[in-house]
Write a protein that holds these residues in place. Structure first.
Motif, PDB file in Angstrom:
ATOM      1  N   TYR A  67      37.215  22.213  42.876  1.00  0.00           N
ATOM      2  CA  TYR A  67      37.280  21.983  41.367  1.00  0.00           C
ATOM      3  C   TYR A  67      38.698  22.312  40.696  1.00  0.00           C
ATOM      4  O   TYR A  67      39.419  23.325  41.097  1.00  0.00           O
ATOM      5  CB  TYR A  67      35.976  22.679  40.560  1.00  0.00           C
ATOM      6  N   PHE A  85      27.929  18.271  31.929  1.00  0.00           N
ATOM      7  CA  PHE A  85      28.438  18.696  33.107  1.00  0.00           C
ATOM      8  C   PHE A  85      29.244  17.575  33.999  1.00  0.00           C
ATOM      9  O   PHE A  85      30.241  17.980  34.571  1.00  0.00           O
ATOM     10  CB  PHE A  85      27.341  19.457  33.964  1.00  0.00           C
ATOM     11  N   GLU A 106      34.242  18.816  34.676  1.00  0.00           N
ATOM     12  CA  GLU A 106      34.419  19.209  36.257  1.00  0.00           C
ATOM     13  C   GLU A 106      34.640  20.632  36.107  1.00  0.00           C
ATOM     14  O   GLU A 106      33.919  21.361  36.685  1.00  0.00           O
ATOM     15  CB  GLU A 106      35.337  18.559  36.860  1.00  0.00           C
ATOM     16  N   ARG A 152      31.334  22.762  35.749  1.00  0.00           N
ATOM     17  CA  ARG A 152      30.765  22.864  36.982  1.00  0.00           C
ATOM     18  C   ARG A 152      31.255  23.864  37.909  1.00  0.00           C
ATOM     19  O   ARG A 152      30.598  24.920  38.419  1.00  0.00           O
ATOM     20  CB  ARG A 152      30.447  21.520  37.931  1.00  0.00           C
TER      21      ARG A 152
END
Ligand SMILES: Nc1ncnc2c1ncn2[C@@H]1O[C@H](COP(=O)(O)OP(=O)(O)OP(=O)(O)O)[C@@H](O)[C@H]1O
Ligand SMILES: [Mg+2]
Lengths: 367, 270, 329
Positions: free
Chosen positions: B92, C26, C30, C33
């Motif tokens: 991420y 969500f 990103e 999360r």
């Protein structure tokens, strides 16, 4: 199949990565069953747009619709799309069968049916008997086919392909282009195909969107993109093009007289553009549409005198780069080598005459 | 190694270095078979006596049991936490990723005595928690998580994130993608991390020393024996067993985590 | 009037829109999360490191009153550590003269000195080894790497103990030399002094320095070395002009990875240090144990950490580490 129906609809979509506008306010539609290509130079946002369709990137603004359904709250695993990744992303811990069957788990097919589906897919990609190979035992082309089969067995409504042929050599690439096109026609699935190779896009696609710096410049079929580009960037990106800057002098029944400085007055078809006098314009002409001769042609306009500055022998044709007094860029002219000749004496420095009919040139707004 | 490399002064240096690295440690097994309670040259004769005494020592066996239990639980928890963190960091785009990773890695550079007393203080002076194997476990998790994360980050960086995207694309949810793609591909790293965390906890002394209640662990037991010169041969026998055992586990885990991952990756080396 | 079933459906649809809203948030974010995935680990780190360290700081402002803890805020502990002497002092002749009771600071300084010598020894010894691994080993690299790494992971306590066995009064060296007839009385200076602590630290931490240096050497693009040769550098000049500067980030990391934990080491000085080789860790331990003055122990710990951190920052600033990292890769 109703051809004109809008199947994928992209509405005012932007994607920003911090200060970078990877995709900038793009809107267009893709029809059902179409082979649609996104074409543009590296970094223009093709992959980003494709990944937004797949659901891996979420638009900063705007909305995407597939088959009438808004996609913003649909996660990638629930979208009616499947993707062939640029590097194929073949699971290294599974064999070919495992890869192809990967997305069929949810379907809960009986074993026999599952096997049959996979066999059929292997048949389709011309790799029967390769089922138990692992990813590292496959060539680039074979991986590409497995990635294709893996996506197609899920019967997606849209298949997304990110430069799937980029890693293949030229010969194999041309083969795969034909095959892909054939497969697309048999399965009838909408393909969205990303490439930076204009030749590939032109030969395969029903329609092509030319992108630059996050914007879509023009969407058309191959012929229109080549013969009737609507802006200078597209004209420059697709094929080779000569540009002459000027200003409109007069417009007469579909033709404009353009005052092009050192070249004098050029006559050119106006096309769809409505242009007033004095509007700055560019006259564009492809190298193969320019006639070249040693003597002044018997034509009242669109005649230019120059001197051959350089030449390039390309086999089927030769390119001459003609220096014209007052022009910064040389004019490229293509000459078809119709007669067989071993004479390779240079024509450099010789004076030549260039000419073309008014309708061979394109009028582009802006200089 | 080619013939030319053998004459290389660097090669000679490397061999000397390895002897320096291993020599002192190898003295332990050597003297553990020596038939004398003094650890001194000349060697007196060969015996298994110290090993026999070791197996018969009840408090040693208790400590061993505690250490094994502790090691297993600590390894499982640290590796679990490491997987989450490694996945988040590698997959991420997180604002503040640097400081967060720094925070998780902090126990690597804080002397463990300070971590030990800090945990002791919070447990005894602030919360009134009884010291036990659980408090040791907490301390061990703290120092194992950074190592677990290093191992797992390099493993996850070692394979393409497109693979996980491909799985989503083929209709799997996040959970099943984890089990069908991430987990099998990260498995060598996960096993390596489990083994590594187990050995760290199994061999750790300082934190255990501060946080132990009534139940001791093996290193604490060994430390308590060092005061009595006549117990030293027994410690040598025990130490030799631990060395051999740690050596095997660590070799296995190193082999697992370096296999298939480029050793040039930053995380893979440490 | 709304019937019960109506209400239920209203509720459910409200819930489902809320759910899909949450899911949408969500999907869109990103980072959210990622943070969710990171939160268990972060919570553990916060709860078991930051909170206890904060508790330690708070404790350092309290005082121990025999068996009772006096929870009134006071700087007494720090005053005890930094207790200033009265009258003029010649700082140059006696840098610690400024402090009336400098045992803690003096001991910290001594610890830093000892672990610094160990660190320098470790890094100097490790560099050629790392160089060998990175540039000379072509076959069986994995085996070499494992050989180097394994001792590092195996029992620290036992590795230190081995040195006690080697250097002790009846130890391996003394008994060996005596049985060879080279000496007739055990040498006493081997164990229980700062030097024995330094040697043991250098050995016990040796493997930790090799890996970061090795990584930064391995990362160096080989064509840079070829370019240097091509531009006329011999092997030695090339090493000092290209290889060494490019491997500095790893070397600095190695220095810190060894230096910081060894300053606070407890096992080594306890086992091989004797009374003259004690380090700050021993004092901290005894303040929490026998001396029963946890608040002062906390203050000493916090002061040590702060001083080490300051030293590290000064060191990094001196060598221009930030600039080096920005250039690297
Ligand atoms: N995750 C990201 N973070 C930041 N910037 C990104 C990210 N992904 C793409 N970009 C930037 O967005 C722009 C468009 O990237 P994109 O990958 O869509 O280009 P592309 O048209 O596919 O190029 P190529 O033909 O090279 O694949 C580039 O400037 C790229 O640097
Ligand atoms: Mg791309």
């Amino acid at each position: 199949m109703s051809g004109s129906e809008s199947f994928i609809s992209i509405r005012d979509v932007s994607k920003h990565f911090g200060p970078v506008r990877a995709v900038d306010q793009v809107s267009f539609d893709i029809k059902r069953g179409e082979f649609f290509s996104l074409l543009g130079p590296s970094g223009c946002g093709k992959t980003t747009l494709l990944r937004m369709l797949a659901g891996f990137e979420v638009p900063t603004k705007g909305e995407l619709f597939i088959d009438g359904q808004a996609m913003s709250t649909v996660p990638p695993n629930a979208r009616p799309t499947n993707m062939v990744f640029q590097n194929y992303a073949i699971f290294p811990h599974l064999d070919v069968r495992g890869n192809i069957a990967y997305g069929l788990r949810k379907a809960r097919l009986p074993k026999a049916e599952l096997d049959a589906t996979v066999d059929q897919a292997l048949e389709m990609i011309k790799l029967p008997g390769y089922g138990s190979r692992r990813a590292d035992q496959l060539s680039g082309g074979q991986r590409q086919r497995v990635a294709l089969a893996r996506a197609l067995v899920r019967r997606p409504k849209v298949l997304l392909l990110d430069e799937p042929l980029g890693a293949l050599d030229k010969k194999l690439r041309e083969e795969m282009q034909l095959e892909l096109r054939q497969i697309q026609q048999t399965v009838g699935i909408t393909f969205v195909f990303v490439t930076h190779d204009q030749e590939e896009a032109l030969t395969m696609s029903d329609r092509i969107a030319v992108m630059s710096k996050g914007k879509v410049l023009q969407i058309d079929d191959a012929t229109r993109l080549y013969e009737a580009p609507t802006c200078r960037e597209v004209a420059d990106f697709i094929g080779t093009m000569n540009f002459f800057d000027g200003a409109v002098a007069t417009v007469e029944n579909g033709h404009a007289a353009v005052d092009a400085g050192p070249l004098g007055t050029l006559w050119v078809g106006t096309g769809e553009h409505a242009l007033g006098p004095r509007a700055p314009v560019t006259v564009a002409i492809r190298p193969e549409k320019v006639q070249i001769g040693w003597d002044r042609p018997d034509q009242p306009y669109n005649v230019v005198e120059g001197r051959i500055g350089a030449e390039a022998y390309l086999g089927d044709r030769s390119h001459y780069y003609v220096e014209v007094p007052g022009l910064a860029r040389r004019v490229a002219v293509a000459y078809q080598n119709m007669a067989r000749s071993l004479d390779n004496s240079s024509d450099q420095g010789r004076t030549v005459w260039l000419s073309w009919p008014p309708d061979s040139a394109i009028l582009l707004p802006g200089a | 190694m080619s013939k030319a490399a053998r004459g290389d002064p660097l090669f000679v240096y490397a061999i000397v270095y390895l002897i320096f690295l291993y020599g002192p440690v190898l003295l332990l097994p050597l003297f553990s078979f020596n038939d004398s309670i003094y650890i001194a040259f000349p060697l007196k004769g060969f015996t298994f006596e110290w090993y026999r005494q070791m197996v018969q020592n009840g408090s040693l066996m208790d400590a061993l049991q505690n250490s094994v239990k502790l090691g297993i639980v600590v390894a499982a928890i640290s590796t679990g936490l490491g997987i989450f963190a490694a996945k988040a960091v590698t997959r991420y785009d997180l604002p503040g990723k640097g400081p967060i990773t720094g925070l998780i890695m902090l126990p690597l550079v804080v002397p463990s005595i300070i971590l030990g007393i800090a945990l002791l203080v919070i447990a005894r002076k602030f919360l009134d928690i009884q010291l036990s194997l659980y408090t040791i476990g907490a301390g061990h998790v703290l120092i194992c998580v950074p190592f677990a994360m290093l191992v797992l980050v390099s493993r996850l960086e070692g394979f393409d994130r497109n693979l996980e995207e491909a799985s989503f694309d083929l209709g799997e949810s996040g959970w099943s993608t984890f089990w069908r793609v991430t987990f099998p591909l990260a498995l060598p790293g996960i096993v390596a991390s489990l083994l590594l965390c187990f050995t760290i906890s199994f061999d750790e002394f300082v934190l255990a020393f501060f946080l132990a209640g009534n139940e001791t662990t093996l290193p604490i037991f060994i430390f308590s024996q060092l005061r009595f010169p006549n117990r030293l041969p027994g410690v040598l026998a025990l130490g030799s067993c631990i060395l051999v055992f740690s050596f095997l586990i660590v070799t296995l885990s190193e082999w697992l985590r370096r296999r298939g991952v480029q050793p040039t990756k930053q995380g893979a080396a440490i | 009037m709304v019937s019960a079933t109506d209400k239920a459906t209203v509720d459910r649809s409200e819930r489902s829109t809320l759910l899909s809203r949450v899911r949408g948030v969500f999907l869109r974010h990103e980072a959210l999360r990622g943070y969710l995935l990171l939160s268990p680990t972060l919570l553990v780190m916060l709860g078991m490191m930051i909170v206890p360290l904060t508790a330690l700081i708070i404790l350092s402002f309290w005082t121990q009153d025999y068996f009772e803890l006096d929870r009134t805020f006071t700087l007494a502990n720090y005053a005890a550590i930094f207790a200033l002497a009265e009258g003029p002092i010649d700082l140059l002749a006696d840098p610690f003269g400024a402090f009336a009771n400098p045992i803690y600071l003096a001991l910290l300084l001594k610890s830093i000195e000892m672990s610094l010598s160990a660190t320098i020894a470790v890094v100097l010894l490790a560099y050629p080894m790392a160089y060998f691994l990175a540039f000379r080993v072509t076959k069986n690299k994995l085996v070499w790497l494992i050989l180097i790494t394994v001792p590092f992971w195996t029992s620290y306590l036992l590795r230190v103990f081995a040195w006690k066995v080697i250097l002790g009064y009846n130890g391996v060296i003394n008994s060996g030399l005596m049985s060879l007839g080279l000496i007739d009385k055990p040498l006493e200076f081997l164990l229980y002094n700062p030097a024995s602590v330094t040697i043991t630290l250098a050995h016990a931490w040796a493997a930790f320095a090799i890996l970061p240096i090795y990584v930064s050497l391995e990362k160096i693009d080989r064509s840079l070395l070829e370019a240097a040769t091509d531009l006329g550098d011999g092997p030695v000049r090339r090493f000092f002009r290209v290889t060494l500067p490019l491997s500095m980030p790893g070397t600095i990391a190695a220095t810190l990875l060894v230096f910081i934990p060894t300053v606070g080491d407890y096992v080594t000085p306890t086992l091989v240090g004797g009374t003259s080789g004690i380090m700050i860790g021993n004092i901290i331990q005894s303040l929490f144990g026998k001396a029963n003055n946890a608040p002062l122990g906390a203050a000493v710990s916090i002061t040590s950490m702060l001083i080490i951190t300051l030293l590290v920052c000064a060191f990094l600033w001196l060598v221009g580490y930030g600039r080096m990292r920005r250039q690297g890769t």
